[in-house]
Design a protein around this motif. Structure first.
Motif, PDB file in Angstrom:
ATOM      1  N   SER A 176     -54.680 -35.711  90.500  1.00 39.17           N
ATOM      2  CA  SER A 176     -54.202 -36.015  91.836  1.00 39.17           C
ATOM      3  C   SER A 176     -54.063 -34.714  92.604  1.00 39.17           C
ATOM      4  CB  SER A 176     -52.851 -36.747  91.800  1.00 39.17           C
ATOM      5  OG  SER A 176     -51.846 -35.938  91.193  1.00 39.17           O
ATOM      6  N   GLY A 177     -54.283 -34.796  93.912  1.00 41.26           N
ATOM      7  CA  GLY A 177     -54.173 -33.582  94.702  1.00 41.26           C
ATOM      8  C   GLY A 177     -54.372 -33.825  96.182  1.00 41.26           C
ATOM      9  N   VAL A 178     -54.450 -32.720  96.922  1.00 44.18           N
ATOM     10  CA  VAL A 178     -54.532 -32.771  98.382  1.00 44.18           C
ATOM     11  C   VAL A 178     -55.724 -31.964  98.855  1.00 44.18           C
ATOM     12  CG1 VAL A 178     -52.046 -33.088  98.665  1.00 44.18           C
ATOM     13  CG2 VAL A 178     -52.991 -30.778  98.627  1.00 44.18           C
ATOM     14  N   ARG A 179     -56.196 -32.344 100.019  1.00 43.80           N
ATOM     15  CA  ARG A 179     -57.338 -31.647 100.633  1.00 43.80           C
ATOM     16  C   ARG A 179     -56.884 -30.294 101.166  1.00 43.80           C
ATOM     17  NH1 ARG A 179     -61.374 -34.310 105.221  1.00 43.80           N
ATOM     18  NH2 ARG A 179     -62.865 -32.572 105.300  1.00 43.80           N
ATOM     19  N   ILE A 180     -57.663 -29.265 100.870  1.00 47.94           N
ATOM     20  CA  ILE A 180     -57.336 -27.913 101.351  1.00 47.94           C
ATOM     21  C   ILE A 180     -58.430 -27.354 102.259  1.00 47.94           C
ATOM     22  CG2 ILE A 180     -55.832 -27.371  99.410  1.00 47.94           C
ATOM     23  CD1 ILE A 180     -58.132 -25.776  98.170  1.00 47.94           C
ATOM     24  N   ALA A 181     -59.554 -28.054 102.377  1.00 44.26           N
ATOM     25  CA  ALA A 181     -60.628 -27.590 103.272  1.00 44.26           C
ATOM     26  C   ALA A 181     -61.543 -28.763 103.598  1.00 44.26           C
ATOM     27  CB  ALA A 181     -61.412 -26.466 102.624  1.00 44.26           C
TER      28      ALA A 181
END
Length: 226
Positions: A221-226
């Motif tokens: 799981s994670g988040v968009r960084i670019a």
């Protein structure tokens, strides 16, 4: 880890290779992201980079690490073609440096050999320069779901073995075994308009030198960084 990998799907003579694999992946991974609410679905970006955390295991034991998940518009396969269709996206999952600095759970994986070059990994040795498609990638755009299936040794087509840099290491140290990823699937769920991602990974690696295989299973799981 989920025990869904024990599920078996029988192939009908009327099913082509892509349909069979999609059906099998649904049986293996379908429960992994079941129960998501409508608020958690969202668009799959054409290009994106995510910082993700992974919790998983190989036959050597558990691992926990961070990784980068990349999405690209599908690369145009050049040279050799494996007749496995156009990918909805090309996908990369990278954590650590399995060939150079083995660590538990380190992974390099790209659905096309051109993915490695796109994320900055030197791909000078052939055939990595050839943009070879080594996976099936299917999308449910409305639900925000992306399914990646390694095109392994299936009906005599060992496409996955063409990507020498798709690999994992299950333990730390210079003497750690290294495994080439040759089978399995990954399912990704995108949400918040493509700003967040979660998923399950169920790959199989085959030893380059050491005989035998190892599962590589994880949630991410994670988040968009670019």
């Amino acid at each position: 880890m989920s025990q869904q990998s024990s599920t078996k799907v029988s192939a009908s003579p009327s099913l082509n290779r892509r349909t069979y694999l999609k059906t099998a992946v649904g049986a293996v991974l379908g429960a992994g992201l079941a129960g998501r609410s409508a608020a958690q679905t969202g668009n799959i970006p054409p290009t994106a980079l995510y910082e993700v955390t992974m919790q998983g295991a190989t036959k050597y034991g558990p691992f926990a690490r961070t990784a980068q998940l990349s999405l690209f518009p599908p690369f145009d396969p050049s040279g050799v073609t494996f007749n496995n269709g156009v990918n909805a996206r090309d996908v990369g999952l990278f954590s650590g440096n399995p060939p150079g600095a083995p660590e538990a759970g380190a992974i390099w994986f790209g659905t096309n050999t051109a993915v490695h070059q796109a994320v900055g990994i030197d791909t000078t040795p052939a055939p990595e320069i050839a943009a070879l498609d080594v996976a099936f990638v299917d999308a449910d755009e409305a639900a925000g779901v992306l399914v990646v299936t390694i095109d392994g040794n299936f009906f005599g087509l060992p496409a996955a073995r063409s990507s020498l840099l798709n690999c994992v290491t299950p333990t730390d140290g210079l003497l750690a075994p290294i495994y080439q990823l040759i089978q399995g699937a990954m399912q990704l769920q995108f949400g918040d308009g493509g700003n967040v991602v979660s998923g399950v990974v169920d790959f199989v690696g085959n030893g380059y030198i050491e005989p035998g295989t190892t599962p590589y299973q994880a949630t991410l799981s994670g988040v968009r960084i670019a």
